[in-house]
Design an enzyme around this catalytic site. Sequence first.
Site, PDB file in Angstrom:
ATOM      1  N   PRO A 123      25.919 -13.132 -29.041  1.00 39.01           N
ATOM      2  CA  PRO A 123      26.505 -13.141 -27.911  1.00 39.01           C
ATOM      3  C   PRO A 123      25.957 -12.978 -26.594  1.00 39.01           C
ATOM      4  CG  PRO A 123      26.874 -11.000 -29.094  1.00 39.01           C
ATOM      5  CD  PRO A 123      26.175 -12.088 -29.988  1.00 39.01           C
ATOM      6  N   CYS A 124      25.007 -13.851 -26.288  1.00 34.55           N
ATOM      7  CA  CYS A 124      24.094 -13.714 -25.020  1.00 34.55           C
ATOM      8  C   CYS A 124      25.216 -13.721 -23.705  1.00 34.55           C
ATOM      9  CB  CYS A 124      23.032 -14.842 -25.087  1.00 34.55           C
ATOM     10  SG  CYS A 124      23.637 -16.467 -25.039  1.00 34.55           S
ATOM     11  N   HIS A 125      26.350 -14.136 -23.864  1.00 30.23           N
ATOM     12  CA  HIS A 125      27.404 -14.243 -22.784  1.00 30.23           C
ATOM     13  C   HIS A 125      27.368 -12.786 -22.507  1.00 30.23           C
ATOM     14  CE1 HIS A 125      29.812 -14.133 -26.308  1.00 30.23           C
ATOM     15  NE2 HIS A 125      30.719 -13.472 -25.648  1.00 30.23           N
TER      16      HIS A 125
END
Length: 154
Positions: A123-125
Amino acid sequence: MEEVFCGVLESLLGKLKICATKEVILCVDFLENNTKIEIRENSLVIECKKQLKEYFLKERRGFDLPLRICGSEFEKVVYGELLKIPYGEVRTYKQIAQNINKSKACRAVGNANSKNKLAILVPCHRVVAKSGIGGYNGGIDKKIKLLELEKGLA
């Protein structure tokens, strides 16, 4: 050479390309509207699509899929740290750098995020700039939609 299987999922973010071997998910990436790929799914691609659909319907907060995490040793450490960020929460690039004992590596953390081949699953978001939203490989609009989805706003 490993056999690679691919599928496409229509999502609230547009089309997602999912590729896997028999053992691991290789990538989840955003497709441009007119990009053509050969659809050849296996059970792992189908399971990934199922879990992503559940995520977009707010029925799932995490993923139970075998992933192949690729990149430099630094990037792999960053991705490992991203996997620790709980659903609905965010961290800054600086916090990630501090958590991996590289407090001056904020830009390098951002660079690693931009190379993430497993969108949403890693989850780089959930990583933002201290001054605002920050960048996102799929585009800022997609990052905002993901963050709103997880905060219950979508």
